[in-house]
Design an enzyme around this catalytic site. Structure first.
Site, PDB file in Angstrom:
ATOM      1  N   SER A  55       0.403  -1.246  -0.385  1.00  0.00           N
ATOM      2  CA  SER A  55      -0.374  -0.189  -0.402  1.00  0.00           C
ATOM      3  C   SER A  55       0.950   0.983  -0.264  1.00  0.00           C
ATOM      4  O   SER A  55       1.594   1.272  -0.645  1.00  0.00           O
ATOM      5  CB  SER A  55      -0.974  -0.243   0.926  1.00  0.00           C
ATOM      6  OG  SER A  55      -2.531   1.219   1.053  1.00  0.00           O
ATOM      7  N   HIS A  75      -8.429   1.283   0.160  1.00  0.00           N
ATOM      8  CA  HIS A  75      -8.493  -0.114  -1.337  1.00  0.00           C
ATOM      9  C   HIS A  75      -9.750  -0.234  -1.217  1.00  0.00           C
ATOM     10  O   HIS A  75     -10.015  -1.393  -0.763  1.00  0.00           O
ATOM     11  CB  HIS A  75      -7.653  -0.260  -0.915  1.00  0.00           C
ATOM     12  CG  HIS A  75      -5.886  -0.337  -0.952  1.00  0.00           C
ATOM     13  ND1 HIS A  75      -5.472  -0.086  -1.457  1.00  0.00           N
ATOM     14  CD2 HIS A  75      -5.232  -0.469   0.523  1.00  0.00           C
ATOM     15  CE1 HIS A  75      -4.539  -0.018  -1.625  1.00  0.00           C
ATOM     16  NE2 HIS A  75      -4.378   0.360  -0.284  1.00  0.00           N
TER      17      HIS A  75
END
Length: 301
Positions: A89, A202
């Site tokens: 990420s 996300h």
């Protein structure tokens, strides 16, 4: 045998992270001092001592990036090199720095802006993320689908991180998240743990934020990608440097395909993984994915 450098994501932060690097390496002190100047904070008091500021995405994200970059600096001073880089990420931004695409200044500015956008574009959404342990990805997907059907669109929850076998992260609105957690437990999950993050990362909740970040990234000039970078969103190498803004827009709202990324790197000949940043989370993931490869957390001394 090839070597991969991998970089920590959000959730790995803690008060005091990077303090040893600052105290033991003058090159790291220069990086932390530069980060302090860019962020207009005192890294020593706000990160090494207090840590309260880490509750804000705007400071947490660049702070993790700075600590990861400092740990990378120590490895470089030791003569270590990578054949490929990746991150979990947020860690993908540090991977882009390690590859030569971002300068350190731009790394800190971009991650600060990313954190600010993520915090303010979903400020009215109560959401979070939870790690589901001991349940395969298909069952996690079914738990999220059932939760979404039950709530009828009021909220949503998705599988946001496929980290390792038996380690999937779900993300969404608090009610949907709680229901999916319950369903995952009923399906046989060994544990469900809430993560130390500031939102439902996300997911589609961040579509407006992703568009804002995309427009911001288009104003930057990027450097040459000297080391291949694996994208979270695709688990494959970036095709071209020109794709970075578009890929990072997709990156914000797409699942993190960390397990597939590691598997692809191993298939490509990577046998050694070195993690840079706070904690040892990614090292643990790599060991679960493949016990035959070498996985080491950091090089700080």
């Amino acid at each position: 045998m090839k070597t991969a450098f991998i970089f920590s994501g959000q959730g790995s932060q803690f008060a005091g992270m990077g303090k040893d690097l600052y105290e033991n390496h003058s090159e790291c002190r220069l990086l932390f001092d530069e980060a302090s100047e860019i962020l207009k904070i005192d890294f020593k008091s706000e990160i090494f001592e207090n840590g309260e500021i880490l509750k804000k995405n705007e400071y947490c994200q660049p702070a993790i990036a700075a600590v990861s970059a400092a740990a990378l600096k120590v490895a470089e001073l030791k003569g270590m090199t990578a054949d490929v880089v990746a991150g979990l990420s947020l860690g993908e931004y540090t991977a882009l720095y390690a590859s030569g695409v971002f300068t350190f200044e731009n790394l800190i500015k971009i991650t600060r802006r990313r954190g600010y956008i993520m915090e303010n574009y979903v400020s009215d959404v109560a959401g979070g993320m939870s790690a589901v342990l001991g349940l395969d990805s298909a069952d996690c997907l079914r738990a999220c689908e059932k939760a979404n059907l039950t709530l009828g669109g009021e909220e949503s929850v998705v599988c946001a991180n496929f980290n390792a076998p038996g380690q999937v992260v779900i993300s969404g609105g608090l009610n949907a998240l709680a229901l999916a957690e319950q369903l995952a437990s009923e399906s046989g999950a060994k544990r469900v743990l809430s993560l130390n993050v500031a939102g439902p990362f996300h997911t589609s909740y961040y579509e407006a934020a992703a568009e804002e970040l995309y427009n911001e990234l288009k104003t930057y000039t990027f450097g040459e990608m000297k080391i291949p970078v694996i994208s979270n969103a695709t688990a494959y190498k970036y095709a071209e440097t020109a794709d970075i803004a578009a890929v990072l827009r997709r990156h914000m709202i797409s699942p993190v395909l960390f397990q597939k990324s590691v598997e692809n790197m191993i298939e490509d000949g990577v046998g050694e993984f070195y993690e840079f940043g706070p904690g040892k989370t990614l090292t643990g993931f790599v060991k679960k994915i493949n016990k035959e490869v070498k996985a080491v957390s950091g090089v700080s001394n």
